[in-house]
Design a protein around this motif. Structure first.
Motif, short mmCIF file in Angstrom:
data_model
loop_
_atom_site.label_atom_id
_atom_site.label_comp_id
_atom_site.label_asym_id
_atom_site.label_seq_id
_atom_site.Cartn_x
_atom_site.Cartn_y
_atom_site.Cartn_z
N ALA A 8 0.84 -1.20 0.00
CA ALA A 8 0.00 0.00 0.00
C ALA A 8 0.87 1.25 0.00
O ALA A 8 0.60 2.21 -0.72
CB ALA A 8 -0.93 -0.01 1.21
N ARG A 9 1.95 1.23 0.78
CA ARG A 9 2.86 2.38 0.85
C ARG A 9 3.55 2.60 -0.50
O ARG A 9 3.72 3.73 -0.94
CB ARG A 9 3.88 2.16 1.95
CG ARG A 9 4.49 3.43 2.44
CD ARG A 9 5.37 3.28 3.64
NE ARG A 9 5.38 1.94 4.22
CZ ARG A 9 6.06 1.59 5.27
NH1 ARG A 9 6.80 2.47 5.88
NH2 ARG A 9 6.02 0.37 5.74
N GLY A 10 3.93 1.52 -1.17
CA GLY A 10 4.56 1.63 -2.48
C GLY A 10 3.61 2.21 -3.51
O GLY A 10 3.99 3.05 -4.33
N ALA A 11 2.35 1.79 -3.47
CA ALA A 11 1.34 2.32 -4.39
C ALA A 11 1.13 3.81 -4.14
O ALA A 11 0.99 4.59 -5.09
CB ALA A 11 0.04 1.55 -4.25
N GLU A 12 1.12 4.20 -2.87
CA GLU A 12 0.95 5.63 -2.53
C GLU A 12 2.12 6.45 -3.08
O GLU A 12 1.93 7.56 -3.59
CB GLU A 12 0.86 5.81 -1.02
CG GLU A 12 -0.45 5.35 -0.42
CD GLU A 12 -0.43 5.34 1.10
OE1 GLU A 12 0.52 5.89 1.71
OE2 GLU A 12 -1.37 4.77 1.69
N ALA A 16 1.85 9.41 -5.81
CA ALA A 16 2.37 10.75 -5.53
C ALA A 16 3.32 11.20 -6.64
O ALA A 16 3.28 12.36 -7.08
CB ALA A 16 3.08 10.79 -4.18
N GLU A 17 4.17 10.29 -7.11
CA GLU A 17 5.09 10.64 -8.20
C GLU A 17 4.32 10.96 -9.47
O GLU A 17 4.61 11.93 -10.16
CB GLU A 17 6.08 9.50 -8.46
CG GLU A 17 7.06 9.82 -9.56
CD GLU A 17 8.02 8.70 -9.90
OE1 GLU A 17 8.79 8.87 -10.87
OE2 GLU A 17 8.00 7.65 -9.22
N GLU A 25 5.70 18.80 -13.16
CA GLU A 25 6.75 18.61 -14.17
C GLU A 25 6.24 18.86 -15.60
O GLU A 25 6.90 19.56 -16.37
CB GLU A 25 7.32 17.19 -14.09
CG GLU A 25 7.92 16.83 -12.75
CD GLU A 25 9.31 17.37 -12.55
OE1 GLU A 25 10.02 17.60 -13.54
OE2 GLU A 25 9.67 17.59 -11.39
N ARG A 26 5.09 18.28 -15.95
CA ARG A 26 4.58 18.43 -17.31
C ARG A 26 4.34 19.89 -17.66
O ARG A 26 4.81 20.35 -18.71
CB ARG A 26 3.30 17.61 -17.46
CG ARG A 26 2.73 17.62 -18.87
CD ARG A 26 1.40 16.91 -18.91
NE ARG A 26 1.57 15.50 -19.26
CZ ARG A 26 0.60 14.60 -19.15
NH1 ARG A 26 -0.59 14.94 -18.67
NH2 ARG A 26 0.80 13.35 -19.51
N PRO A 27 3.65 20.69 -16.82
CA PRO A 27 3.47 22.11 -17.15
C PRO A 27 4.79 22.88 -17.25
O PRO A 27 4.94 23.76 -18.10
CB PRO A 27 2.60 22.65 -16.01
CG PRO A 27 1.90 21.45 -15.46
CD PRO A 27 2.86 20.32 -15.64
N GLU A 64 4.66 4.83 -17.88
CA GLU A 64 5.14 3.69 -17.10
C GLU A 64 4.39 3.58 -15.77
O GLU A 64 3.94 2.50 -15.39
CB GLU A 64 6.64 3.86 -16.85
CG GLU A 64 7.27 2.73 -16.07
CD GLU A 64 8.74 2.99 -15.79
OE1 GLU A 64 9.28 2.29 -14.91
OE2 GLU A 64 9.35 3.86 -16.43
N LEU A 65 4.23 4.70 -15.07
CA LEU A 65 3.53 4.70 -13.79
C LEU A 65 2.06 4.34 -13.96
O LEU A 65 1.51 3.57 -13.16
CB LEU A 65 3.67 6.05 -13.09
CG LEU A 65 5.06 6.38 -12.55
CD1 LEU A 65 5.12 7.82 -12.08
CD2 LEU A 65 5.44 5.43 -11.45
N GLU A 66 1.41 4.90 -14.97
CA GLU A 66 0.00 4.58 -15.21
C GLU A 66 -0.18 3.09 -15.51
O GLU A 66 -1.12 2.46 -15.02
CB GLU A 66 -0.57 5.43 -16.33
CG GLU A 66 -0.80 6.87 -15.92
CD GLU A 66 -1.27 7.78 -17.06
OE1 GLU A 66 -1.04 7.44 -18.25
OE2 GLU A 66 -1.85 8.84 -16.75
#
Length: 158
Positions: A8-12, A16-17, A25-27, A64-66
């Protein structure tokens, strides 16, 4: 694509990233590209090339994250009935029987592994040796320097 195990902590952390990349970052990269374009000739514009390269990295990381999060299988070790055994997500304190050095690791998925934070991949030799072991058990791990033996001191589920 198969399920990707995450705590759960890893998913959070990954969420967040992803949020930071999309909202900050994107804007920033889009603005940097716009400013570089305003300088004129793009063929010899190092700022434009750097901004485009950064944009490619950010967009790739977002994808990658999605992908990881859409295939994630969140595992809560506290909800498992494992009776003090080391399982995915467990935090395990071990002692090197030769040196007496103690270290605490959390067994996590490949995606969230970070040895500097004592998060070891479930597929690492140490984690594979620890899986299914409990307090007082001794495990042997084949390391580059030879076989190392560790005693399991404590298993917890945070």
């Amino acid at each position: 694509m198969s399920a990707i195990p995450l705590t759960a902590r890893g998913a959070e952390r990954l969420q967040a990233e992803l949020h930071r990349l999309k909202t900050k970052e994107r804007p920033e990269v889009i603005n940097a590209i716009a400013e570089a374009r305003a300088q004129g000739d793009l063929s010899e514009n190092a700022e434009y090339d750097a901004a485009r390269e950064r944009q490619a990295f950010v967009e790739g990381r977002i994808q990658e994250l999605e992908g990881t999060l859409s295939n994630a299988q969140i595992i809560d070790p506290a909800a498992l009935d494992v009776e003090g055994k080391a399982v995915f997500g467990a935090t395990v304190e071990i002692e090197d029987l030769e040196s007496g050095e103690r270290v605490t690791y959390q067994i996590v998925g490949d995606v969230e592994a970070d040895i500097r934070a004592n998060l070891i991949s479930v597929s690492s030799p140490v984690a594979r040796a620890l899986i299914g072991k409990g307090e007082g058990d001794v495990v042997s791990v084949k390391a580059p320097a030879g076989i190392r033996e560790f005693e399991v001191l404590n298993v917890s589920y945070l």
